[in-house]
Motif scaffolding. Structure first.
Motif, PDB file in Angstrom:
ATOM      1  N   GLN A  33       0.776  -1.233   0.000  1.00 56.22           N
ATOM      2  CA  GLN A  33       0.000   0.000   0.000  1.00 56.22           C
ATOM      3  C   GLN A  33       0.815   1.296   0.000  1.00 56.22           C
ATOM      4  N   ARG A  62       2.706  -0.760 -12.580  1.00 55.07           N
ATOM      5  CA  ARG A  62       1.802   0.227 -12.007  1.00 55.07           C
ATOM      6  C   ARG A  62       2.404   0.710 -10.685  1.00 55.07           C
ATOM      7  N   VAL A 115       1.744   2.625  -6.981  1.00 56.23           N
ATOM      8  CA  VAL A 115       0.749   3.019  -5.993  1.00 56.23           C
ATOM      9  C   VAL A 115       0.844   4.521  -5.743  1.00 56.23           C
ATOM     10  N   CYS A 116      -0.303   5.207  -5.827  1.00 53.50           N
ATOM     11  CA  CYS A 116      -0.356   6.660  -5.708  1.00 53.50           C
ATOM     12  C   CYS A 116      -0.967   7.087  -4.368  1.00 53.50           C
ATOM     13  N   ASP A 176      -3.670   8.361  -3.428  1.00 45.07           N
ATOM     14  CA  ASP A 176      -5.074   8.055  -3.172  1.00 45.07           C
ATOM     15  C   ASP A 176      -5.309   6.565  -2.909  1.00 45.07           C
ATOM     16  N   GLY A 177      -4.219   5.781  -2.870  1.00 41.49           N
ATOM     17  CA  GLY A 177      -4.335   4.361  -2.589  1.00 41.49           C
ATOM     18  C   GLY A 177      -4.506   3.502  -3.827  1.00 41.49           C
ATOM     19  N   ARG A 178      -4.751   4.125  -4.973  1.00 41.33           N
ATOM     20  CA  ARG A 178      -4.904   3.373  -6.219  1.00 41.33           C
ATOM     21  C   ARG A 178      -3.574   3.370  -6.974  1.00 41.33           C
ATOM     22  N   SER A 179      -3.381   2.371  -7.820  1.00 38.79           N
ATOM     23  CA  SER A 179      -2.178   2.319  -8.639  1.00 38.79           C
ATOM     24  C   SER A 179      -2.470   2.862 -10.028  1.00 38.79           C
ATOM     25  N   ARG A 180      -1.429   3.421 -10.639  1.00 39.93           N
ATOM     26  CA  ARG A 180      -1.551   3.951 -11.992  1.00 39.93           C
ATOM     27  C   ARG A 180      -0.392   3.454 -12.842  1.00 39.93           C
TER      28      ARG A 180
END
Length: 495
Positions: free
Chosen positions: A104, A473, A475-476, A478-482
């Protein structure tokens, strides 16, 4: 009964003497503590206050072995060290019951597996890559994973011998570090990269100037394949190397061209390099004298100079360009460095590597300049990330130290390394048997390549060098991966 009585009387007297001696020592320490003025704790709490220093010393030991969780330690946690240890011993690296890694935290890379991964029988190794196409003697580097710069002197003779023998067996290069070329570097018969630091160790005159004669002498060794001009390193950007006097014996002094038994402090930069033009002049000079590929090593901080450098290279002649660039991380390691520099100066490799790769590609120099990533990368996921980001090669120093027995005792700068890796104490060096450790180096490199291949195949490509940014990807906040190719799109998508 008489004998038993005499023995009991003797033991009683001995016990009284021991108690008396302890009491006497306590009284002496009490007097010393209450009369001294340098330590407030000992002055206010005589004798008992001394245990504070003892517990401070032991705290590092207890945290490492008893209290710290597998993923908690710094700079390398137990899980990372254990992976290197198992790989070096040729043991299986499978684990049970699920990952202990927290996925995370912001910046964590996650590889994107393909629904149709490559079958194991379709495995292909990364082909050798040419460095220095315009040099008189270009180098076809066989391995994308290699031994980073560690100086003979900072490392012990048995440690360098083990790395030299092991690197030759594994088919990867070993970088000398700035401490000069030692016979131990050549003993394995493998490929060597000679690093030129700010003090010009091994290729200097008595006054510390660069010696073309000694350059040619070093270049005449067929094992020496490339020359690396070190501008800065991650653990101490803006400061030169530090070799304590205790480590400067006669042999090291001769190899470096300095006086024995005196601390050796390198300048914080090359005095003759004041600009991009000076750097280009030096690169051309080194290549002309040695006939071999020449690169530069640095840690990214301010990068305006680098933009100017690439702009100049894109408009200049091919020989203006370095044959490779080694990008070090701001959290890199060394045996001795000031804490403010080690902790707070220089960009880490996760930020600097994509930046430099994009600058190089934007300048149209992708096939001319090879990028080598260096700094705190010791596991297959680290190496795979660097290759996907755009690095052509990855260097590691501390990973190879772990492979030959380093236990992260944090004693590198004291000449008291318990495993013989960074000490010149012959009694401690005795524990490091080069021939045995060379096999572990070989196993480590082989298992690293094997497991990086596993990641590549999972992502659906044949070879690790086929990994791209879209295979990762990140993890950013906001908790989401990009996708990494969105976060670092590269010059083609930026335009």
């Amino acid at each position: 009964m008489t004998d038993i009585g005499n023995a009991a009387e003797f033991l009683a007297l001995a016990f009284i003497w021991v108690i008396g001696l302890i009491a006497l020592v306590a009284v002496v320490l009490f007097i010393i503590d209450v009369t001294q003025s340098s330590d407030a704790v000992r002055r206010n709490f005589p004798v008992i206050g001394r245990f504070r220093h003892l517990f401070t010393e032991l705290g590092e030991f207890f945290r490492q072995y008893f209290f710290a969780m597998d993923r908690e330690e710094m700079p390398f946690n137990r899980a990372q060290r254990d992976w290197v240890d198992r790989a070096a011993k040729g043991k299986g690296n499978t684990i049970a019951f699920g990952s202990t890694k927290n996925l995370q935290p912001v910046g964590t890379p996650i590889f994107v597996n393909c629904p149709w991964p490559k079958l194991d029988h379709g495995e292909t190794q990364a082909a050798p890559m040419r460095i220095g196409p315009t040099a008189k003697h270009p180098y076809d580097a066989p391995s994308y994973f290699n031994v980073s710069g560690m100086s003979y002197g900072s490392l012990s003779k048995p440690a360098v011998r083990a790395l030299s023998l092991g690197a030759a067996r594994a088919g990867c290069w070993i970088n000398t570090g700035e401490g000069g070329l030692a016979p131990a570097h050549l003993e394995g018969g493998g490929d060597v990269v000679f690093q030129i630091g700010t003090a010009k160790y091994g290729v200097r005159t008595e006054d510390g100037e660069l010696s073309d004669e000694k350059l040619r002498e070093v270049a005449s060794n067929p094992e020496v394949k490339m020359f690396e001009l070190k501008l800065s390193q991650g653990a101490k950007p803006g400061k030169g190397g530090i070799l304590p006097a205790a480590k400067v014996n006669e042999e090291i002094a001769e190899i470096r061209g300095i006086r024995a038994h005196e601390a050796s402090i390198s300048p914080n930069r090359h005095p003759e390099i004041d600009s991009v033009d000076d750097l280009i002049t030096m690169i051309r000079h080194l290549r002309a004298v040695t006939g071999k590929p020449v690169g530069i090593k640095f840690v990214i901080g301010a990068y305006g100079w680098l933009e100017d450098f690439f702009d100049r290279l894109s408009k200049g002649e091919p020989d203006d360009a370095p044959d490779f660039m080694t990008i070090d991380s701001g959290d890199g390691g060394t045996g001795a460095a000031p804490m403010p520099l080690m902790d707070n100066v220089g960009l880490v490799i996760r930020e600097s590597l994509p930046m430099v790769v994009d600058m190089r590609d934007k300048a149209g120099l992708k096939d001319r300049i090879r990028i080598i990533a260096s700094g705190k990368m010791i596991t297959p996921s680290d190496i795979a990330w660097a290759l996907a980001t755009g690095a052509d090669f990855v260097n590691s120093a501390r990973a190879f130290m772990f492979s030959i027995g380093c236990i992260q005792a944090m004693k590198c700068n004291t000449n008291k390394c318990p495993t013989g890796v960074t000490t010149h104490n012959r009694r401690l060096q005795r524990g490091l048997v080069p021939e045995d450790k060379a096999v572990k180096v070989e196993h480590f490199v082989e298992n690293m390549r094997k497991e990086v291949n596993i990641i590549a195949h999972s992502c659906g490509v044949d070879s690790p060098r086929d990994l791209k940014r879209y295979h990762v990807r990140i993890v950013c906040p906001d908790g989401r991966s990009r996708p990494m190719d969105e976060l670092h799109p590269g010059p083609a998508l930026q335009s």
